[in-house]
Every structure is written in structure tokens, then in C-alpha cells.
Design an enzyme around this catalytic site. Structure first.
Site, PDB file in Angstrom:
ATOM      1  N   ARG A 122     -20.581  19.076 -30.151  1.00 59.27           N
ATOM      2  CA  ARG A 122     -21.013  20.184 -31.028  1.00 59.27           C
ATOM      3  C   ARG A 122     -21.761  21.206 -30.174  1.00 59.27           C
ATOM      4  NH1 ARG A 122     -20.884  17.540 -36.174  1.00 59.27           N
ATOM      5  NH2 ARG A 122     -20.337  19.342 -37.377  1.00 59.27           N
ATOM      6  N   GLN A 127     -17.547  25.683 -30.555  1.00 64.54           N
ATOM      7  CA  GLN A 127     -17.662  26.033 -31.980  1.00 64.54           C
ATOM      8  C   GLN A 127     -16.320  26.417 -32.618  1.00 64.54           C
ATOM      9  OE1 GLN A 127     -20.806  28.884 -32.572  1.00 64.54           O
ATOM     10  NE2 GLN A 127     -22.259  27.256 -33.044  1.00 64.54           N
ATOM     11  N   ASP A 130     -14.491  23.353 -33.926  1.00 63.78           N
ATOM     12  CA  ASP A 130     -15.295  22.380 -34.675  1.00 63.78           C
ATOM     13  C   ASP A 130     -14.670  22.067 -36.041  1.00 63.78           C
ATOM     14  OD1 ASP A 130     -17.196  20.825 -35.825  1.00 63.78           O
ATOM     15  OD2 ASP A 130     -18.881  22.162 -35.417  1.00 63.78           O
ATOM     16  N   SER A 133     -16.981  20.667 -38.858  1.00 64.99           N
ATOM     17  CA  SER A 133     -17.718  21.673 -39.632  1.00 64.99           C
ATOM     18  C   SER A 133     -16.796  22.367 -40.626  1.00 64.99           C
ATOM     19  CB  SER A 133     -18.347  22.724 -38.710  1.00 64.99           C
ATOM     20  OG  SER A 133     -19.423  22.156 -38.023  1.00 64.99           O
ATOM     21  N   TYR A 227     -27.670  15.349 -34.402  1.00 67.13           N
ATOM     22  CA  TYR A 227     -27.333  14.371 -35.438  1.00 67.13           C
ATOM     23  C   TYR A 227     -28.576  13.567 -35.803  1.00 67.13           C
ATOM     24  CZ  TYR A 227     -22.307  15.055 -34.766  1.00 67.13           C
ATOM     25  OH  TYR A 227     -21.050  15.585 -34.726  1.00 67.13           O
TER      26      TYR A 227
HETATM   27  P1  NAD Z   1     -23.389  14.504 -40.523  1.00 67.21           P
HETATM   28  O1  NAD Z   1     -22.162  14.698 -41.352  1.00 67.21           O
HETATM   29  O2  NAD Z   1     -23.384  13.518 -39.425  1.00 67.21           O
HETATM   30  O3  NAD Z   1     -24.607  14.126 -41.514  1.00 67.21           O
HETATM   31  C1  NAD Z   1     -24.938  14.937 -42.631  1.00 67.21           C
HETATM   32  C2  NAD Z   1     -26.432  15.025 -42.776  1.00 67.21           C
HETATM   33  O4  NAD Z   1     -26.954  13.764 -43.184  1.00 67.21           O
HETATM   34  C3  NAD Z   1     -27.181  15.410 -41.505  1.00 67.21           C
HETATM   35  O5  NAD Z   1     -27.916  16.596 -41.727  1.00 67.21           O
HETATM   36  C4  NAD Z   1     -28.101  14.205 -41.271  1.00 67.21           C
HETATM   37  O6  NAD Z   1     -29.370  14.581 -40.721  1.00 67.21           O
HETATM   38  C5  NAD Z   1     -28.258  13.668 -42.665  1.00 67.21           C
HETATM   39  N1  NAD Z   1     -28.746  12.274 -42.732  1.00 67.21           N
HETATM   40  C6  NAD Z   1     -28.397  11.199 -41.982  1.00 67.21           C
HETATM   41  N2  NAD Z   1     -29.094  10.106 -42.352  1.00 67.21           N
HETATM   42  C7  NAD Z   1     -29.900  10.492 -43.381  1.00 67.21           C
HETATM   43  C8  NAD Z   1     -30.853   9.831 -44.191  1.00 67.21           C
HETATM   44  N3  NAD Z   1     -31.137   8.534 -44.026  1.00 67.21           N
HETATM   45  N4  NAD Z   1     -31.487  10.545 -45.138  1.00 67.21           N
HETATM   46  C9  NAD Z   1     -31.216  11.857 -45.324  1.00 67.21           C
HETATM   47  N5  NAD Z   1     -30.328  12.554 -44.596  1.00 67.21           N
HETATM   48  C10 NAD Z   1     -29.675  11.877 -43.621  1.00 67.21           C
HETATM   49  O7  NAD Z   1     -23.917  15.881 -39.944  1.00 67.21           O
HETATM   50  P2  NAD Z   1     -23.174  17.262 -39.687  1.00 67.21           P
HETATM   51  O8  NAD Z   1     -23.107  18.024 -40.923  1.00 67.21           O
HETATM   52  O9  NAD Z   1     -21.925  16.991 -38.941  1.00 67.21           O
HETATM   53  O10 NAD Z   1     -24.231  17.965 -38.734  1.00 67.21           O
HETATM   54  C11 NAD Z   1     -24.923  17.229 -37.743  1.00 67.21           C
HETATM   55  C12 NAD Z   1     -25.771  18.137 -36.905  1.00 67.21           C
HETATM   56  O11 NAD Z   1     -24.953  18.925 -36.058  1.00 67.21           O
HETATM   57  C13 NAD Z   1     -26.631  19.106 -37.686  1.00 67.21           C
HETATM   58  O12 NAD Z   1     -27.864  19.211 -37.013  1.00 67.21           O
HETATM   59  C14 NAD Z   1     -25.885  20.394 -37.569  1.00 67.21           C
HETATM   60  O13 NAD Z   1     -26.747  21.511 -37.719  1.00 67.21           O
HETATM   61  C15 NAD Z   1     -25.358  20.256 -36.164  1.00 67.21           C
HETATM   62  N6  NAD Z   1     -24.175  21.103 -35.914  1.00 67.21           N
HETATM   63  C16 NAD Z   1     -24.128  21.825 -34.761  1.00 67.21           C
HETATM   64  C17 NAD Z   1     -23.028  22.616 -34.508  1.00 67.21           C
HETATM   65  C18 NAD Z   1     -22.925  23.423 -33.257  1.00 67.21           C
HETATM   66  O14 NAD Z   1     -23.909  23.650 -32.609  1.00 67.21           O
HETATM   67  N7  NAD Z   1     -21.752  23.834 -32.906  1.00 67.21           N
HETATM   68  C19 NAD Z   1     -21.987  22.646 -35.410  1.00 67.21           C
HETATM   69  C20 NAD Z   1     -22.067  21.874 -36.558  1.00 67.21           C
HETATM   70  C21 NAD Z   1     -23.160  21.085 -36.787  1.00 67.21           C
END
Ligand code: NAD
Length: 376
Positions: A122, A127, A130, A133, A227
Site C-alpha cells: 500500500r 496507488q 490498489d 481499496s 494496518y
Molecule cells: P482492512 O480491510 O485490513 O481493515 C479495515 C479496518 O478495520 C482498518 O481500519 C483496521 O484498523 C480496522 N480494525 C482491525 N481490527 C480492529 C478491531 N479489533 N477493532 C476495530 N477496528 C479494527 O484495512 P484497509 O481498509 O485495507 O486499510 C488498511 C490501512 O491501509 C488503513 O490505514 C488505510 O488508511 C491504509 N491504506 C493506505 C493506502 C495507500 O497508502 N496507498 C491505500 C489504502 C489503504
């Protein structure tokens, strides 16, 4: 390189990996694209559209498989298809290697190269590729529509000649990509929204969308790459208690909490469900990894004392046109990493290719997956 796209083999999968607009780009870059007859028909792309974009259409699946240098797919192709590919063919798809490592066996047996799109780092550079996302955005949006459509009440506050109707309350658990999209969608529809996440950094994003952030004091479970990481039972108990109290006052809960490679955390207990009003709804987007609600059953509608609970495992596929368009754009951006001037060239000094290539010519090359594969 010769890129092939088949009709997806998973039940209810109506997305397609490449749409015609991307075929045009790949052909212009010097590649040949071959598409199975009818592959895009449920995603709004006809065989004629593909032909006009420069693809060759064929109904002879076996021949297509034998011609492929690269097979692009949404989901892992059937083992029977993998066994018909030439050695070293590159298969690019969502392969779930952390959740189903044993399914990599067919890639090993057939000396194939497997690219897992979930494993693309990520990073800012990645991006455009991705896919997680893209699909999470769609799932987050659709989850709100599903959850609210089943409610016996409206979402926005309404002031009418017959009096005022208060807004519905929506709680989003897990404020990653899907969760934030769900918050934005529920807000647009006029609901009062609360969001919860175990990562403290998510608070700012939740608040910026006009929702209230439910916070566990002194807890920040931010791990590698943004994550969440697993937390101890004591913190999980406090999270469940916080959510149980919030649930009693909520009409619709959307859960999206996940930790890559682990069972999804249980956050909404049976007791929390029982605290909700009759007619309330829960849409659990973590169903493919066990679910966030104790009472969820993947892809089954559960009616627990009048509470509607649904954990669809492939919600993005219910919006096949846009899901295919986004997937296709992401995977096309990735294809640029596989070739130079239309000729295959895998450069493992590239961090994106290095991170996402889980099997190379029949050998598992990702240490984490090797470890999981050997212990399963
Ligand atoms: P994911 O699908 O792995 O998880 C969804 C959400 O569940 C996350 O926000 C996580 O913190 C939350 N979670 C996990 N355990 C939990 C718990 N016990 N209680 C409450 N919440 C809990 O996550 P995602 O949507 O794929 O995103 C993961 C991270 O990657 C985020 O920080 C997002 O901002 C980041 N991200 C970065 C980029 C990039 O830089 N290109 C792109 C997409 C996402």
C-alpha cells in the site's frame, strides 16, 4: 505478451478482469489481448466492444489457456484451468494467499507464476494498482444501501406537517477504506453516524466525514503499513463493551474490521445484537474471514429476534460495471510492471512485483507465505 481473460469461474462472480477501455491501452502498449466469449457480458462489455477495442474473442477456452503468457482474472482460476496453462505462465488475480495458502498448490504443481493482487504494497507508487481499496470502496457504499434498505425507518431527519422524524443512527466498525466510504455514504443519506476503529489515527478521518469517533482511551493498534495489529483480550473486551453500549442506540451497524491473514475480530457479540431495537440491521463485511458479528453466517440472512444480519462475502461483485472498471484500471497499471515494450520482463528489484509475486515458476518466493503454507 499475450494476455488472456476468461469468464470468471466462481459462482455469482459477474465482474470481469479487463474492460474494453483497458484492452485499448494494453494493445497500444504492444500486447495482444484475447478474451473468452461472453466474459464481460454481465459487466456491461459485449464481445463487439472488446473486438472494437482491439481484442480477439474466442470460445475455445482450452486454446486460450495454451496461448497465454499472462492470465488476468478477478478470482483464483479453477485448478482445471491452471493445469492447462504453459509452464511459467503468469496468473494475476486475487488469490487470498494468506487465508487459503493451500490453494497455491496448483500453481506449484504446474510450474506457474502467481501474482496476488492483495499483496501489492500500500505505497504511494502502487496507488493506481490498489484493487483492495477499489473493491472496499464499492463494498462500503453498497453495505450502507443494503443495511438501510432493510430498515423499517428512513435515514434523514424530516420536518413535516405531521411532525418531525428523527434521523436514523448508523454505526461503522472499522474505519479503513470500506468503513470510511460507508461513513460518507450514510452521512450523505442523512443518518447520524458513529465510527470505531482500533487505530487511533482513524479518528481524524472519521471526524472529517462528519461522524463521531468512538474511542478506546490509550489504545492505538497501528501496525505495519497502516494496518491494524492484533490486540490482547483485555482491549478486545473493552471494545466489545463500548460497541454493545453503542449498539443499543443504533439502527444499522456496518462492520468492516479486518487484520490481514488473521480471523476477523469478533466485535459485535450476541449480547450486543440482543440490545438492538427490533428491525435494526447489521451488515458484516468481514464475513469471508469469519465475520465481526458473533451471529453472522457468511452469505446467509440471519434473523435474530427481529434483527437482520447479513455477511455477504463478495459485495463488490453486486456492482459489476463499476467494480470491473476499477479492477481493470488497477490491473492494467500493474501489467506495465510485467513487460518492457510488450515483451515479458519480471524485475524483482521492483518492490511492487517483489511483494506481490507469491509463486515464481512453481516455487513459493514469499517468506511469510512459505511459512503459512508449510504449517497448514
Ligand atoms: P482492512 O480491510 O485490513 O481493515 C479495515 C479496518 O478495520 C482498518 O481500519 C483496521 O484498523 C480496522 N480494525 C482491525 N481490527 C480492529 C478491531 N479489533 N477493532 C476495530 N477496528 C479494527 O484495512 P484497509 O481498509 O485495507 O486499510 C488498511 C490501512 O491501509 C488503513 O490505514 C488505510 O488508511 C491504509 N491504506 C493506505 C493506502 C495507500 O497508502 N496507498 C491505500 C489504502 C489503504
Amino acid at each position: 505478451m499475450q494476455i488472456i481473460v476468461l469468464k470468471e469461474s466462481f459462482a455469482d462472480e459477474i465482474r470481469v478482469a479487463l474492460v474494453p477501455e483497458s484492452v485499448k491501452k494494453l494493445v497500444a502498449a504492444g500486447n495482444k489481448v484475447l478474451v473468452e466469449t461472453g466474459a464481460g457480458e454481465s459487466a456491461g462489455a459485449t464481445d463487439t466492444d472488446y473486438e472494437q477495442a482491439g481484442a480477439e474473442i474466442s470460445s475455445a477456452q482450452e486454446e486460450l489457456l495454451q496461448k497465454a503468457d499472462v492470465l488476468l482474472a478477478i478470482n483464483r482460476p479453477a485448478d482445471a484451468s491452471l493445469s492447462k496453462l504453459k509452464k511459467s505462465t503468469i496468473v494475476v488475480a486475487l488469490l487470498r494467499p494468506l487465508d487459503e495458502p493451500e490453494k497455491l498448490q496448483a500453481f506449484i504443481e504446474n510450474d506457474l507464476t502467481a501474482i496476488s493482487l492483495e499483496m501489492i504494497p500500500r505505497t504511494t507508487r502502487a496507488q493506481a494498482m490498489d484493487i483492495l481499496s477499489s473493491m472496499a470502496t464499492i463494498a462500503g457504499y453498497k453495505a450502507v444501501l443494503l443495511g438501510c434498505e432493510k430498515l423499517p425507518r428512513m435515514l434523514p431527519m424530516m420536518t413535516t406537517a405531521a411532525g418531525t422524524i428523527p434521523p436514523a443512527k448508523v454505526l461503522i466498525v472499522g474505519a479503513g477504506v470500506a468503513g470510511l466510504q460507508a461513513i460518507a455514504t450514510a452521512r450523505r443519506l442523512g443518518a447520524v453516524v458513529e465510527g470505531f476503529d482500533i487505530r487511533a489515527a482513524a479518528g481524524e478521518a472519521v471526524r472529517s466525514l462528519g461522524a463521531k469517533f468512538l474511542e478506546l482511551e490509550n489504545v492505538n493498534a497501528e501496525g505495519e503499513g497502516g494496518y491494524a495489529k492484533e490486540v490482547g483480550e483485555e482491549i478486545m473486551e473493552s471494545a466489545r463493551e463500548l460497541l454493545r453500549k453503542a449498539a443499543a442506540n443504533t439502527d444499522c451497524i456496518i462492520t468492516t474490521a479486518q487484520i490481514p491473514g488473521r480471523r476477523a475480530p469478533i466485535l459485535i457479540t450476541g449480547e450486543a445484537v440482543e440490545a438492538m431495537k427490533r428491525g435494526s440491521t447489521i451488515i458484516d463485511l468481514a464475513g469471508a474471514n469469519g465475520g465481526n458479528c458473533e451471529l453472522s453466517k457468511p452469505n446467509e440472512i440471519v434473523n435474530h429476534n427481529g434483527i437482520f444480519i447479513y455477511a455477504p462475502t463478495n459485495l463488490a461483485a453486486t456492482i459489476p460495471v463499476h467494480a470491473s472498471q476499477l479492477f481493470s484500471r488497477n490491473v492494467t497499471a500493474f501489467c506495465n510492471l510485467l513487460a518492457t515494450g510488450g515483451a515479458l520482463n519480471l524485475d524483482f528489484s521492483d518492490d511492487i512485483l517483489n511483494g506481490s509475486c507469491v509463486v515464481h515458476q512453481g516455487e513459493i518466493r514469499n517468506e511469510r507465505i512459505k511459512e503459512i503454507f508449510n504449517t497448514k
